[in-house]
Write an enzyme that holds these catalytic residues in place. Structure first.
Site, short mmCIF file in Angstrom:
data_model
loop_
_atom_site.label_atom_id
_atom_site.label_comp_id
_atom_site.label_asym_id
_atom_site.label_seq_id
_atom_site.Cartn_x
_atom_site.Cartn_y
_atom_site.Cartn_z
CB CYS A 33 -0.96 0.00 1.19
SG CYS A 33 -0.15 0.14 2.79
CB CYS A 102 -3.31 1.18 8.39
SG CYS A 102 -3.59 1.41 6.63
#
Length: 123
Positions: A33, A102
């Site tokens: 990402c 995340c």
């Protein structure tokens, strides 16, 4: 999609920056990402007295970085090592499934900074 707490930490991140002459520093990234997080910390008497982060990434990455610094501030090294990916996401009242990676970065960056600190202590 995002909780109010995630939006608050994204819009008003806490502890942004970098500590000069930090006692420990850790950086992690997720190539899939593109998120990169760096955490620096100051430790006195085994307690995290100051902690800062710099994050390049999405809103969830910024929010989890901000939250993990809030969770670790004032804790002993041992207590801070107990902060998990799951506890960061729970403190933010959840993340969308596509953004869970995340929160993994935030806890990993904290652990990397603590490991760097511990390594310097034993040097």
């Amino acid at each position: 999609m995002y909780t109010e707490k995630v939006m608050d930490h994204f819009s008003n991140p806490r502890n942004v920056g970098e500590i000069e002459n930090a006692d420990g520093a850790g950086q992690v990234g997720n190539p899939s990402c593109g998120d990169i997080m760096k955490i620096t910390l100051k430790v006195e008497d085994n307690i995290i007295k100051d902690i800062k982060f710099k994050t390049f990434g999405c809103g969830a990455a910024v929010a989890t970085s901000s939250m993990v610094t809030e969770m670790a501030m004032g804790k002993t090294i041992e207590e801070a090592l107990q902060i998990t990916n799951k506890s960061v996401a729970e403190a933010l009242e959840g993340l969308p499934p596509a953004k869970m990676h995340c929160s993994n970065l935030a806890a990993d960056a904290l652990k990397a900074a603590i490991e760097d600190y511990l390594k310097k202590q034993n040097a």
